[in-house]
Structures are given as C-alpha cells and as structure tokens.
Design a protein around this motif. Structure first.
Motif, PDB file in Angstrom:
ATOM      1  N   ALA A 117      51.742  64.031 -51.104  1.00 42.30           N
ATOM      2  CA  ALA A 117      52.343  65.038 -50.220  1.00 42.30           C
ATOM      3  C   ALA A 117      51.310  65.546 -49.214  1.00 42.30           C
ATOM      4  CB  ALA A 117      52.880  66.196 -51.059  1.00 42.30           C
ATOM      5  N   ALA A 118      50.077  65.682 -49.679  1.00 43.04           N
ATOM      6  CA  ALA A 118      49.020  66.140 -48.774  1.00 43.04           C
ATOM      7  C   ALA A 118      48.808  65.130 -47.640  1.00 43.04           C
ATOM      8  CB  ALA A 118      47.719  66.343 -49.560  1.00 43.04           C
ATOM      9  N   GLN A 119      48.892  63.836 -47.960  1.00 41.38           N
ATOM     10  CA  GLN A 119      48.757  62.811 -46.911  1.00 41.38           C
ATOM     11  C   GLN A 119      49.925  62.880 -45.936  1.00 41.38           C
ATOM     12  OE1 GLN A 119      48.467  59.152 -49.047  1.00 41.38           O
ATOM     13  NE2 GLN A 119      46.239  59.279 -49.292  1.00 41.38           N
ATOM     14  N   ALA A 120      51.116  63.018 -46.485  1.00 46.09           N
ATOM     15  CA  ALA A 120      52.307  63.034 -45.619  1.00 46.09           C
ATOM     16  C   ALA A 120      52.318  64.256 -44.710  1.00 46.09           C
ATOM     17  CB  ALA A 120      53.568  62.994 -46.470  1.00 46.09           C
ATOM     18  N   LEU A 121      51.870  65.383 -45.244  1.00 39.62           N
ATOM     19  CA  LEU A 121      51.930  66.622 -44.465  1.00 39.62           C
ATOM     20  C   LEU A 121      50.613  66.928 -43.772  1.00 39.62           C
ATOM     21  CD1 LEU A 121      53.968  68.857 -46.974  1.00 39.62           C
ATOM     22  CD2 LEU A 121      54.800  67.375 -45.150  1.00 39.62           C
ATOM     23  N   ASP A 122      49.639  66.063 -43.965  1.00 41.03           N
ATOM     24  CA  ASP A 122      48.349  66.192 -43.288  1.00 41.03           C
ATOM     25  C   ASP A 122      47.689  67.544 -43.592  1.00 41.03           C
ATOM     26  OD1 ASP A 122      46.282  65.295 -41.728  1.00 41.03           O
ATOM     27  OD2 ASP A 122      47.143  66.026 -39.842  1.00 41.03           O
ATOM     28  N   CYS A 123      47.598  67.835 -44.880  1.00 41.91           N
ATOM     29  CA  CYS A 123      46.901  69.056 -45.289  1.00 41.91           C
ATOM     30  C   CYS A 123      46.207  68.787 -46.626  1.00 41.91           C
ATOM     31  CB  CYS A 123      47.884  70.229 -45.399  1.00 41.91           C
ATOM     32  SG  CYS A 123      49.179  69.956 -46.602  1.00 41.91           S
ATOM     33  N   SER A 124      45.577  69.811 -47.161  1.00 47.86           N
ATOM     34  CA  SER A 124      44.813  69.589 -48.391  1.00 47.86           C
ATOM     35  C   SER A 124      45.719  69.682 -49.625  1.00 47.86           C
ATOM     36  CB  SER A 124      43.696  70.623 -48.496  1.00 47.86           C
ATOM     37  OG  SER A 124      44.262  71.890 -48.718  1.00 47.86           O
ATOM     38  N   VAL A 125      45.213  69.153 -50.737  1.00 45.52           N
ATOM     39  CA  VAL A 125      45.958  69.223 -51.995  1.00 45.52           C
ATOM     40  C   VAL A 125      46.114  70.673 -52.438  1.00 45.52           C
ATOM     41  CG1 VAL A 125      45.821  68.638 -54.452  1.00 45.52           C
ATOM     42  CG2 VAL A 125      45.282  66.906 -52.731  1.00 45.52           C
ATOM     43  N   GLY A 126      45.087  71.469 -52.205  1.00 47.59           N
ATOM     44  CA  GLY A 126      45.144  72.896 -52.562  1.00 47.59           C
ATOM     45  C   GLY A 126      46.260  73.614 -51.814  1.00 47.59           C
ATOM     46  N   THR A 127      46.414  73.258 -50.539  1.00 39.32           N
ATOM     47  CA  THR A 127      47.482  73.868 -49.738  1.00 39.32           C
ATOM     48  C   THR A 127      48.847  73.496 -50.300  1.00 39.32           C
ATOM     49  OG1 THR A 127      46.081  73.715 -47.781  1.00 39.32           O
ATOM     50  CG2 THR A 127      48.427  74.026 -47.391  1.00 39.32           C
ATOM     51  N   ILE A 128      48.978  72.241 -50.694  1.00 42.27           N
ATOM     52  CA  ILE A 128      50.248  71.792 -51.276  1.00 42.27           C
ATOM     53  C   ILE A 128      50.548  72.603 -52.538  1.00 42.27           C
ATOM     54  CG2 ILE A 128      51.409  69.847 -52.422  1.00 42.27           C
ATOM     55  CD1 ILE A 128      51.225  69.413 -49.458  1.00 42.27           C
ATOM     56  N   SER A 129      49.535  72.739 -53.381  1.00 43.14           N
ATOM     57  CA  SER A 129      49.718  73.444 -54.646  1.00 43.14           C
ATOM     58  C   SER A 129      50.135  74.892 -54.421  1.00 43.14           C
ATOM     59  CB  SER A 129      48.400  73.371 -55.441  1.00 43.14           C
ATOM     60  OG  SER A 129      48.496  74.169 -56.582  1.00 43.14           O
ATOM     61  N   SER A 130      49.412  75.565 -53.527  1.00 45.96           N
ATOM     62  CA  SER A 130      49.729  76.983 -53.310  1.00 45.96           C
ATOM     63  C   SER A 130      51.088  77.158 -52.637  1.00 45.96           C
ATOM     64  CB  SER A 130      48.623  77.655 -52.483  1.00 45.96           C
ATOM     65  OG  SER A 130      48.549  77.053 -51.219  1.00 45.96           O
ATOM     66  N   ARG A 131      51.422  76.268 -51.707  1.00 48.13           N
ATOM     67  CA  ARG A 131      52.732  76.378 -51.038  1.00 48.13           C
ATOM     68  C   ARG A 131      53.874  76.081 -52.015  1.00 48.13           C
ATOM     69  NH1 ARG A 131      52.030  73.583 -45.048  1.00 48.13           N
ATOM     70  NH2 ARG A 131      50.556  75.128 -44.249  1.00 48.13           N
ATOM     71  N   LEU A 132      53.634  75.150 -52.923  1.00 50.34           N
ATOM     72  CA  LEU A 132      54.697  74.827 -53.882  1.00 50.34           C
ATOM     73  C   LEU A 132      54.939  76.005 -54.818  1.00 50.34           C
ATOM     74  CD1 LEU A 132      56.656  72.672 -54.919  1.00 50.34           C
ATOM     75  CD2 LEU A 132      54.886  71.943 -56.517  1.00 50.34           C
ATOM     76  N   ASN A 133      53.858  76.631 -55.265  1.00 48.88           N
ATOM     77  CA  ASN A 133      54.017  77.802 -56.147  1.00 48.88           C
ATOM     78  C   ASN A 133      54.799  78.905 -55.447  1.00 48.88           C
ATOM     79  OD1 ASN A 133      52.561  76.470 -58.084  1.00 48.88           O
ATOM     80  ND2 ASN A 133      50.616  77.492 -57.610  1.00 48.88           N
ATOM     81  N   ARG A 134      54.430  79.122 -54.203  1.00 46.70           N
ATOM     82  CA  ARG A 134      55.089  80.173 -53.427  1.00 46.70           C
ATOM     83  C   ARG A 134      56.570  79.813 -53.189  1.00 46.70           C
ATOM     84  NH1 ARG A 134      55.836  85.069 -52.747  1.00 46.70           N
ATOM     85  NH2 ARG A 134      56.295  85.794 -50.651  1.00 46.70           N
ATOM     86  N   ALA A 135      56.802  78.549 -52.867  1.00 46.55           N
ATOM     87  CA  ALA A 135      58.172  78.102 -52.580  1.00 46.55           C
ATOM     88  C   ALA A 135      59.052  78.239 -53.808  1.00 46.55           C
ATOM     89  CB  ALA A 135      58.145  76.642 -52.111  1.00 46.55           C
ATOM     90  N   ARG A 136      58.518  77.879 -54.938  1.00 41.55           N
ATOM     91  CA  ARG A 136      59.326  77.945 -56.159  1.00 41.55           C
ATOM     92  C   ARG A 136      59.603  79.392 -56.564  1.00 41.55           C
ATOM     93  NH1 ARG A 136      59.890  73.157 -59.503  1.00 41.55           N
ATOM     94  NH2 ARG A 136      60.381  74.641 -61.155  1.00 41.55           N
ATOM     95  N   ALA A 137      58.644  80.234 -56.329  1.00 44.88           N
ATOM     96  CA  ALA A 137      58.869  81.658 -56.617  1.00 44.88           C
ATOM     97  C   ALA A 137      59.983  82.202 -55.722  1.00 44.88           C
ATOM     98  CB  ALA A 137      57.569  82.432 -56.407  1.00 44.88           C
ATOM     99  N   LEU A 138      59.947  81.825 -54.454  1.00 46.62           N
ATOM    100  CA  LEU A 138      60.991  82.263 -53.519  1.00 46.62           C
ATOM    101  C   LEU A 138      62.349  81.693 -53.902  1.00 46.62           C
ATOM    102  CD1 LEU A 138      59.099  81.860 -50.100  1.00 46.62           C
ATOM    103  CD2 LEU A 138      59.815  84.017 -51.168  1.00 46.62           C
TER     104      LEU A 138
END
Lengths: 250, 203
Positions: B157-178
């Motif tokens: 996902a980090a490759q597809a979205l051109d960001c870091s793995v940490g960003t993916i992890s934090s965004r996923l946590n936030r998204a799931r909470a929302l």
C-alpha cells in the motif's frame, strides 16, 4: 501503558494480523482489565467482519465489456502505429532504389546517344558557327569535288549512326519536345560542317538527356560538381534523319 | 505455468494482443473495485479502469519493476485518476481532506433522500459499510480500500500510495476508528446481512 498506546495493537489483532507475542500478551491482559478498550476491540472485530462481507459482495465486480473492447481497439491502433512507419520506410527505400535505377538508365541511354552522334572534333570545329546549321554557305561551291567525294562515305556512316540514334531515342521513350516560347535554352550548336549535308528543308527537334560532360566537348563552361549530372538537350534532326545541331536546356 | 506480469508485459510491448488481454483480465477486477469503492460510481470505475490500462498501453516504459510490482503501479495510476474525479465532483461529495478528520461526511449526503429503497439499503450492512467508507476523507478511504478490502500489505500500500509504511499504519488506525464510530452512530451492527449492492452514482 495507556489505553491510547494499545489502540494500534488492538486494531491489528482485530484485523487478524500477526502481532509480536509479547505485545499480544500485554494487549490481551489490558483488554481483560479495561472495559473501554474491550468494547473498542469488539467494535473493530465487527468492523473487520463487516468489511470482509462487503468485500465479498464486490468480489465478482469488474469493468464492463465495453472497456475491454475499447482497450483492445486502442491496442490494435497502437500496434498499427508502430508497424506503419516500418512499412513506409521499406516502401521509401524501394522508391529511392527505383528512382536511382531509372536515372542511371536514362543517363546510360543519353551517353549511348551521345557516343553515336558525330565525332567531337567535328563539333569543336563548328562550335562557333552561326546557329543555323542548314542551308548552303557561301563557301560551299568552292569545295572541290574530291572533298565532297571524300566525305560522302563519312556522311553515310554518320547518317546511319544518327538515324540509329534517333530510332534508339524514340524506342526508349525519349520525349520529343516542341519548342516552348517560355523555355530558356542555349543557341543551337552545329554538329556538322557547312555544306557537308544536304540543305535543311524540314526538321524535327528531339529532347534527349546527355551527360554534362557533353558541354565540355562544345567548349561550354561547367563546374566540377555538375560534371556527372545529366543535362537536357534538343537535337535538331534534318529531313534525312541526321542530327544537324544541338542546344542545351539548363 | 502462468507467465509473470513482467513476462506478459514484455510480450505486450512486442505487440502480442493476448498478453495485453491476459494482463487486463488479471488486474482489471482489483482496479475496478478500488475505483468503485473510492468513487461510489460504477461508471466512474469503468472510466478509471479504462484510463489505467490505456496508461499501461502507452506509458509502460515508466514502470520500473525494481520500484514495485505492476499491481502497485496500476493502483498508483488508478488513485490519481480517482482523485482527479473526486476533485471534479467536490460539489457532490464532501471529501473533507483538508479539515474534517474528526468526522466523516454524514452518510445522508451519499444516499438520495427520495429513494424509496433507502430504508432497505440502510438495513443491509454491506451497503452501510461501503457508504461509511465512501464518507471517509479520501486519504483514509484509500488506505482502508487497499489494506482491508484488497488485503494489501502495508508495504504494498505504501508503494501504491507513494508514502511510508508508518503513514499507512497510522492512517489505517485512524480510518478504522472513524468507520467504527460512523457505523455506531448510524446504529448498524456490522454483523448483519451485507449482501446488498447499493451502487449509486453521485457524480
């Protein structure tokens, strides 16, 4: 550890992801003690299940058939674009080859034509004569009978050559031209001496291509780079079919 | 033996239509579903899929196997196309990319109020989950779609979205909470039946 720090671990557990054993143990112990985090964990597990079912409901969804058709059409068009230049290049090579062969053939024919015309020394002798190569000159009557007899054989030979040359030109499609008022050309240079042939009663102009080196034979200027280029010339043929004069069309 | 993506790509570049067809059939479903979940509109998903494979056809020289898989490269293109679509249709869908991280756009914006099937649609949990996903800000939505719906790893996902793995992890946590909060507020329990197909183009 605070509840907030457990959140990522709880979400990973709820998603069914692998979690480090120690972190997993600590998080599960925390869930036993913290009702709020336990509730969040249940919510996340339910969400995972919901997402899974929603994903399964979409599993067979795909782009419509028109998309595939459009893409295959685009692929074929692109493939055509890639192959078309190669075909065009091949045809261009053929065209250039054929054109070069045609030019070479014409030059060869013109060269043969030129070789069959009267000898160069005769032309040199007559190069400065007036443009009208026909008719009886004032000195003709002074020529001795011996001179006339002596040249008769030569004249017959030349006549045969020139007639042959004419036939050759006609047979090979050398274009006959009608003198155009707009065309720029040199004056006619006589190819025979005055009185050498019968007077010109009627004539015909035949357009031929000759090597540029022919200009040198008549003492006309030519640059080195043009020496191999063919030049167009008009041959004046008398009623007997013999070449009387030549002019060049630049 | 099934040829790899790179092998099919090589054949496609050499002019083999079958190779292009094979690549299309291998990847079009995922690309389409990604676009559908991101846009909520099957017509847009069709358009995005078409653009993605046209890019594969015309710009495959930009794909570098050393930087990631063909799949992630295609997702990257699909994402750009979808974001372009979402920007064009901001007047219809509240994206909330800039400011409303706290709360996703209300589901009511995404479901036509005059649709007599609304009640039935809302009763279907799959539809509710998809609507809740659609209501997420785009940067959270794309992470949920890739990691949860498409089951990509964080690295992919980090490759597809051109960001870091940490960003993916934090965004996923936030998204799931929302998402969890959204579904709780709507009053749906994700355990309900989810086999509905509430596709509705809002563009």
């Amino acid at each position: 550890m605070k509840c907030q720090e457990f959140e990522p671990i709880i979400i990973n557990l709820a998603r069914g992801q692998l979690v480090e054993a120690a972190s997993r143990e600590t998080a599960l112990n925390h869930l036993d003690r913290c009702a709020r985090c336990a509730s969040a964990f249940d919510e996340q597990r339910a969400l995972t299940a919901g997402i899974r079912v929603a994903a399964e409901s979409l599993a067979n969804q795909g782009a419509s058939a028109r998309v595939e058709e459009a893409l295959l059409q685009a692929f074929r068009e692109q493939a055509m674009q890639f192959t078309a230049p190669e075909v065009r290049l091949r045809w261009r090579r053929w065209t250039f080859g054929l054109a070069a062969a045609a030019i070479l053939l014409l030059a060869l024919l013109a060269g043969m034509d030129w070789l069959k015309s009267p000898p160069a020394n005769q032309k040199r002798e007559t190069v400065n004569l007036p443009a009208t190569p026909s008719g009886e000159g004032p000195g003709q009557k002074q020529n001795s009978q011996a001179q006339i007899e002596g040249r008769r054989d030569q004249k017959q030979k030349m006549g045969r050559k020139s007639a042959g040359s004419r036939r050759l030109s006609e047979r090979r499609g050398v274009r006959q031209s009608v003198e155009s008022a707009n065309e720029i050309a040199t004056r006619f240079y006589p190819l025979v001496e005055e009185g050498e042939m019968s007077p010109l009663e009627s004539g015909m102009i035949v357009r031929v291509e000759a090597p540029a080196s022919a200009l040198i034979t008549l003492g006309l200027p030519i640059t080195a780079e043009n020496i191999n280029r063919p030049v167009q010339a008009d041959l004046l043929l008398g009623q007997d079919g013999l070449a009387r004069a030549i002019r060049f069309v630049p | 033996m099934t040829p790899s993506d790179d092998e099919l790509l090589r054949l496609m570049r050499a002019g083999a239509e079958e190779a292009f067809g094979a690549l299309y059939h291998r990847h079009q479903g995922r690309v389409f579903r990604f676009a559908l979940l991101m846009s909520g509109c099957s017509a847009t998903a069709d358009d995005v899929t078409q653009e993605v494979f046209l890019a594969l056809l015309r710009e495959s020289r930009h794909y570098d196997p050393a930087l990631g898989t063909l799949s992630t490269w295609l997702y990257g293109i699909a994402r750009k196309q979808v974001l372009r679509f979402l920007r064009r249709n901001q007047s219809f869908i509240q994206l909330g990319d800039e400011a409303d991280d706290e709360e996703p756009a209300p589901v009511r914006y995404l479901i036509s109020q005059d649709n007599p099937l609304n009640e039935l649609t809302r009763s279907e949990m799959a539809g509710a989950v998809r609507q809740a996903v659609l209501a997420l800000p785009a940067r959270y939505r794309e992470v949920v779609v890739l990691c949860d719906f498409q089951e990509m790893s964080y690295a992919e996902a980090a490759q597809a979205l051109d960001c870091s793995v940490g960003t993916i992890s934090s965004r996923l946590n936030r998204a799931r909470a929302l998402l969890a909060r959204r579904l709780r507020d709507v009053g749906k329990t994700p355990q309900s039946s989810l086999d509905t197909d509430p596709r509705r183009c809002l563009a």
